[in-house]
Design a protein around this motif. Structure first.
Motif, PDB file in Angstrom:
ATOM      1  N   UNK A 151       0.836  -1.205   0.000  1.00  0.00           N
ATOM      2  CA  UNK A 151       0.000   0.000   0.000  1.00  0.00           C
ATOM      3  C   UNK A 151       0.871   1.255   0.000  1.00  0.00           C
ATOM      4  N   UNK A 152       1.961   1.242   0.793  1.00  0.00           N
ATOM      5  CA  UNK A 152       2.854   2.409   0.817  1.00  0.00           C
ATOM      6  C   UNK A 152       3.461   2.635  -0.562  1.00  0.00           C
ATOM      7  N   UNK A 153       3.892   1.545  -1.209  1.00  0.00           N
ATOM      8  CA  UNK A 153       4.481   1.679  -2.549  1.00  0.00           C
ATOM      9  C   UNK A 153       3.452   2.223  -3.534  1.00  0.00           C
ATOM     10  N   UNK A 154       2.177   1.775  -3.396  1.00  0.00           N
ATOM     11  CA  UNK A 154       1.148   2.266  -4.311  1.00  0.00           C
ATOM     12  C   UNK A 154       0.900   3.756  -4.098  1.00  0.00           C
ATOM     13  N   UNK A 155       0.887   4.183  -2.810  1.00  0.00           N
ATOM     14  CA  UNK A 155       0.702   5.620  -2.533  1.00  0.00           C
ATOM     15  C   UNK A 155       1.845   6.424  -3.132  1.00  0.00           C
ATOM     16  N   UNK A 156       3.077   5.915  -2.984  1.00  0.00           N
ATOM     17  CA  UNK A 156       4.216   6.610  -3.589  1.00  0.00           C
ATOM     18  C   UNK A 156       4.058   6.669  -5.106  1.00  0.00           C
ATOM     19  N   UNK A 157       3.523   5.586  -5.696  1.00  0.00           N
ATOM     20  CA  UNK A 157       3.356   5.560  -7.155  1.00  0.00           C
ATOM     21  C   UNK A 157       2.440   6.677  -7.631  1.00  0.00           C
ATOM     22  N   UNK A 158       1.325   6.897  -6.913  1.00  0.00           N
ATOM     23  CA  UNK A 158       0.363   7.884  -7.421  1.00  0.00           C
ATOM     24  C   UNK A 158       0.685   9.302  -6.957  1.00  0.00           C
TER      25      UNK A 158
END
Lengths: 167, 102
Positions: free
Chosen positions: A20-27
């Motif tokens: 989830x943290x990586x996805x937040x960083x992605x967007x």
């Protein structure tokens, strides 16, 4: 051998939080190239989730197709189009706060419903093999299997026709 | 075995993060990246349901294979369109592509 018994559920939760943290960083990252790299790690994490759920074939397909092919395409498109390294260009539009509030409200609506619903789960994790998947594709799902090959061919020809230059 | 609802909450959050990216990014390639996250959230849901509900486990995984193939087709066509737009308009920011607006 059960991977769950090996790592325990606590590390699984940590793993999901990491995705989830990586996805937040992605967007949210400003630099689009960094965003693509974070997306690659998110996709690898999703492949690991498939391995945890004992869908080994899908995990392999995920790494090969998503991390291999789609990421290459995305990075190509970024390098061909984006003007990177100019921090004065805003990378997000002005509706960040209303979107965040609306999606948070949606999450508060959805999560209690998921918790409240009584899912009819079976005791043990059901697994399947690549052989059974192939047999299902060739018997029960043979019509969508053939259709998707036509879709792929159309996408191939369409992408070449759109992207080639006029001269 | 992890409870099914925890995986569903995880995929719900992943989907909403992807939706946030789609609605707030200005760059078309950024929007495509966010769409890939949303598709992955749906895929995990398919696998989790087929692994823990009383259905044949092949069905969910076959659906995931189809979604991955369609995502690859979508990505190739969409990035071709992005290249074409960039060649003609010299921009890939969604609020600057306003040729059809009045």
């Amino acid at each position: 051998m059960d991977i769950f018994g090996l790592i325990g559920p606590a590390s699984f939760y940590g793993f999901m939080a990491g995705i989830l943290v990586l996805a937040v960083l992605t967007v949210t990252t400003r630099n689009l190239f960094h965003s693509a790299i974070f997306l690659a790690f998110t996709l690898i994490g999703v492949a690991c989730i498939y391995f945890f759920l004992r869908a080994e074939f899908l995990g392999g397909v995920q790494i090969l197709l998503y991390v291999g092919a789609i990421m290459t395409l995305v990075i190509f498109a970024i390098m061909l189009t984006a003007k990177m390294g100019d921090p004065s260009i805003p990378q997000s539009n002005r509706q960040r706060l209303p979107v965040f509030l609306a999606l948070a409200a949606l999450a508060f609506l959805l999560v209690p419903q998921i918790v409240k619903t009584s899912w009819k789960v079976v005791e043990s994790l059901k697994t399947t093999s690549a052989v059974e998947l192939g047999q299902a594709l060739m018997s029960e799902f043979v019509l969508p299997f053939e259709l998707i090959s036509i879709v792929l061919l159309a996408a191939l020809i369409g992408a070449i026709a759109i992207a080639r230059s006029d001269q | 075995m992890l409870p099914l609802s925890h995986i569903l909450i995880f995929t719900t959050l992943l989907f909403l993060i992807g939706l946030y990216g789609v609605l707030t990014r200005r760059n078309v390639v950024g929007i495509l990246i966010s769409i890939e996250i949303m598709l992955n959230a749906a895929n995990i849901n398919f696998v989790a349901f087929s692994a823990s509900l009383d259905v044949s486990p092949q069905i969910g995984q076959v659906f995931v294979i189809f979604i991955i193939v369609l995502a690859a087709a979508t990505a190739s066509v969409a990035l071709a369109i992005v290249l074409s737009i960039y060649r003609n308009q010299k921009t890939i920011y969604t609020d600057e592509i306003d040729l059809l607006k009045w």
